[in-house]
Design an enzyme around this catalytic site. Structure first.
Site, PDB file in Angstrom:
ATOM      1  N   THR A  72       0.983  -1.232   0.053  1.00 39.17           N
ATOM      2  CA  THR A  72      -0.243  -0.167  -0.040  1.00 39.17           C
ATOM      3  C   THR A  72       0.686   1.208   0.047  1.00 39.17           C
ATOM      4  O   THR A  72       1.938   1.220  -0.287  1.00 39.17           O
ATOM      5  CB  THR A  72      -1.016  -0.105   0.987  1.00 39.17           C
ATOM      6  OG1 THR A  72      -1.928   0.986   1.017  1.00 39.17           O
ATOM      7  CG2 THR A  72      -0.182   0.223   2.557  1.00 39.17           C
ATOM      8  N   ASN A  73       0.241   2.491   0.265  1.00 37.99           N
ATOM      9  CA  ASN A  73       1.334   3.512   0.436  1.00 37.99           C
ATOM     10  C   ASN A  73       0.445   4.579   1.468  1.00 37.99           C
ATOM     11  O   ASN A  73      -0.276   4.103   2.290  1.00 37.99           O
ATOM     12  CB  ASN A  73       0.911   4.249  -1.021  1.00 37.99           C
ATOM     13  CG  ASN A  73      -0.363   4.792  -1.283  1.00 37.99           C
ATOM     14  OD1 ASN A  73      -1.128   5.732  -0.814  1.00 37.99           O
ATOM     15  ND2 ASN A  73      -0.846   3.959  -2.301  1.00 37.99           N
TER      16      ASN A  73
END
Ligand code: C5P
Length: 227
Positions: free
Chosen positions: A29-30
């Site tokens: 993810t980020n």
């Protein structure tokens, strides 16, 4: 009307990160928190629009009076946008979509087995904004705005995205700039719109302001472009 300048319009917003599973336990993810996209959705609602908010996993409360579509992966976000885009008059894509996903999600938890290293094969996710740019109504009645988070060459990278993704507006922010980027309640953006030539867009640098104010100004600008 003056108080509800977006009355009668449907606004589609993407927000938040995506999560790309590796196995039943882990994901890629980020750092996106969804704050910018949620501010846009709430501002659009308050300006009179009907709002569809397609959101990756975030910790923010569901905005009232907004049609919230929760998704996890980029592919799910793509599917939700494909459903909603044909009916959208204004689309703002503020999500931080994972560019890659693992080629094959492991059905069981990946084990160490004493290994020093493992390899993950990643394949590209669909570019949702580019898809939207290529699938607008033929009569030109859909307004499209993208975002770009950059760490260098902000204007050149953003100009390339404005053209490649066929947007009417590209909002660029620099991760390294104080008050901009992930998790903040403020943003300092550069707003690009098509200019005389594809490599010479019109660029306007806005001062640091709250994300809600950025959202309102962007939406009013997008609405004005439709007149
Ligand atoms: O190419 P880049 O990821 O920097 O482009 C950012 C813009 O494109 C954002 O508006 C983002 O929401 C959108 N995007 C997308 N689908 C992707 C990648 C980016 O819609 N797979």
């Amino acid at each position: 009307d003056g108080v509800r300048p977006l009355a009668g319009l449907e606004v589609l917003v993407t927000a938040g990160p995506t999560q790309e599973p590796l196995d039943p336990v882990r994901y890629l993810t980020n750092h996106s928190t969804g704050k910018m996209g949620y501010a846009i959705a709430e501002a659009a609602r308050d300006l009179g629009a009907r709002v569809v908010l397609v959101s990756g996993p975030v910790a923010l409360p569901a905005p009232e009076g907004v049609d919230l579509v929760r998704v996890t992966t980029a592919q799910e976000m793509f599917d939700a946008v494909r459903d909603a885009f044909p009916g959208a008059d204004v689309t703002v894509m503020a999500a931080a979509v994972g560019d890659f996903r693992v080629a094959e999600v492991e059905p069981d938890k990946i084990k160490k087995h004493g290994r020093d290293a493992i390899e993950l094969r990643l394949v590209a996710n669909p570019d949702i904004l580019a898809w939207a740019g290529a699938h607008r109504r033929a009569n030109g009645s859909q307004t499209l705005c993208g975002f770009a988070m950059e760490t260098r060459d902000l204007e050149a990278n953003a100009a390339a995205k404005l053209a490649a993704k066929r947007c009417d507006m590209l909002v660029a922010n620099d991760l390294r700039e104080p008050g901009a980027g992930f998790g903040t309640d403020t943003n300092a953006v550069t707003v690009l719109t098509p200019g005389d030539a594809p490599d010479k867009p019109h660029a306007e640098r806005w001062q640091l302001m709250g994300k809600r104010e950025v959202a309102e100004r962007l939406l009013l600008r997008l609405a004005a472009m439709r007149e």
